[in-house]
Design a protein around this motif. Sequence first.
Motif, PDB file in Angstrom:
ATOM      1  N   ASP A  99      -0.120  36.034  35.810  1.00  0.00           N
ATOM      2  CA  ASP A  99       1.035  35.149  36.010  1.00  0.00           C
ATOM      3  C   ASP A  99       0.946  34.572  37.422  1.00  0.00           C
ATOM      4  OD1 ASP A  99       3.591  33.958  36.006  1.00  0.00           O
ATOM      5  OD2 ASP A  99       4.590  35.859  36.471  1.00  0.00           O
ATOM      6  N   GLU A 100       0.046  33.608  37.599  1.00  0.00           N
ATOM      7  CA  GLU A 100      -0.236  33.052  38.927  1.00  0.00           C
ATOM      8  C   GLU A 100       0.998  32.411  39.564  1.00  0.00           C
ATOM      9  OE1 GLU A 100      -2.760  32.629  42.048  1.00  0.00           O
ATOM     10  OE2 GLU A 100      -3.522  33.315  40.126  1.00  0.00           O
ATOM     11  N   SER A 101       1.784  31.693  38.763  1.00  0.00           N
ATOM     12  CA  SER A 101       2.949  30.967  39.295  1.00  0.00           C
ATOM     13  C   SER A 101       4.134  31.885  39.572  1.00  0.00           C
ATOM     14  CB  SER A 101       3.391  29.888  38.298  1.00  0.00           C
ATOM     15  OG  SER A 101       3.983  30.489  37.161  1.00  0.00           O
ATOM     16  N   ALA A 124       9.709  36.058  37.286  1.00  0.00           N
ATOM     17  CA  ALA A 124      11.083  35.637  37.593  1.00  0.00           C
ATOM     18  C   ALA A 124      11.934  35.576  36.335  1.00  0.00           C
ATOM     19  CB  ALA A 124      11.061  34.277  38.288  1.00  0.00           C
ATOM     20  N   ALA A 125      11.336  35.113  35.218  1.00  0.00           N
ATOM     21  CA  ALA A 125      12.080  34.999  33.955  1.00  0.00           C
ATOM     22  C   ALA A 125      12.501  36.376  33.425  1.00  0.00           C
ATOM     23  CB  ALA A 125      11.235  34.270  32.912  1.00  0.00           C
ATOM     24  N   TYR A 126      11.638  37.368  33.609  1.00  0.00           N
ATOM     25  CA  TYR A 126      11.950  38.724  33.148  1.00  0.00           C
ATOM     26  C   TYR A 126      12.764  39.492  34.188  1.00  0.00           C
ATOM     27  CZ  TYR A 126       8.995  38.557  28.976  1.00  0.00           C
ATOM     28  OH  TYR A 126       8.473  38.248  27.748  1.00  0.00           O
ATOM     29  N   GLY A 127      12.660  39.051  35.441  1.00  0.00           N
ATOM     30  CA  GLY A 127      13.328  39.780  36.514  1.00  0.00           C
ATOM     31  C   GLY A 127      12.580  41.047  36.872  1.00  0.00           C
ATOM     32  N   TRP A 181       5.935  38.787  46.060  1.00  0.00           N
ATOM     33  CA  TRP A 181       6.319  37.389  45.865  1.00  0.00           C
ATOM     34  C   TRP A 181       5.606  36.499  46.875  1.00  0.00           C
ATOM     35  CZ3 TRP A 181       8.815  36.427  41.476  1.00  0.00           C
ATOM     36  CH2 TRP A 181       9.508  37.488  40.868  1.00  0.00           C
ATOM     37  N   ASP A 182       5.069  35.408  46.410  1.00  0.00           N
ATOM     38  CA  ASP A 182       4.272  34.527  47.263  1.00  0.00           C
ATOM     39  C   ASP A 182       5.103  33.954  48.416  1.00  0.00           C
ATOM     40  OD1 ASP A 182       1.752  33.358  47.809  1.00  0.00           O
ATOM     41  OD2 ASP A 182       2.513  31.425  47.121  1.00  0.00           O
TER      42      ASP A 182
END
Length: 197
Positions: free
Chosen positions: A103-105, A110-113, A177-178
């Motif tokens: 999940d590079e992006s 974030a969607a799953y939290g 987190w990037d």
Amino acid sequence: MAFTLELGEQAPAFELPATDGKTYKLSDFDDAKTLVVFFTCNHCPYVIGSDEVTRKTAEKFADQGVKFVGINSNSVNTNATDSFEHMVSRMNEHKFPWVYLRDESQEVAAAYGALRTPHFYVFDENRKLVYTGRGVDSPKDSSKMTVNDLENALTEHLAGKAISTPITNPLGCNVKWDGQDAHWMPAEACDLVYTNA
């Protein structure tokens, strides 16, 4: 709205590349009676310490229609060993019984939290969340484990029972987190279970 998916919520869709050279969507697992999506990585000692327990759990329930999907969302800018190349070599070495997605992006995390590595989500046949949290109570050193919450949840769910402990706090390193400090977590991310500790 809570940062992490709440019980009864639908599994967010994804389309991600895997270490086996294929790209997988959530719908590719429609044949799974129960789907375990978990956020993991290459370097975290909590992942490394409990991967073999997770393997045993995945193998134990495979013939009951349970499938496991591992997702690595960690930023390579925070930890270079979480690169896709390292994912491929790790799977080649360990041959885990799950697909391992990148999940590079970080949009899926974030969607799953996703809070930590590892963080498990168990979805029923209709892809509604029935369990979220840790796999075991001592993932860094599984020899000290006293409770396998993931296995307990799957056992109860497959028996048609209500899961007695459907929410636990995931134990592990936080998702990297990037663009953020290695220990940063989103402000709205919090424990799933409140404790006095």
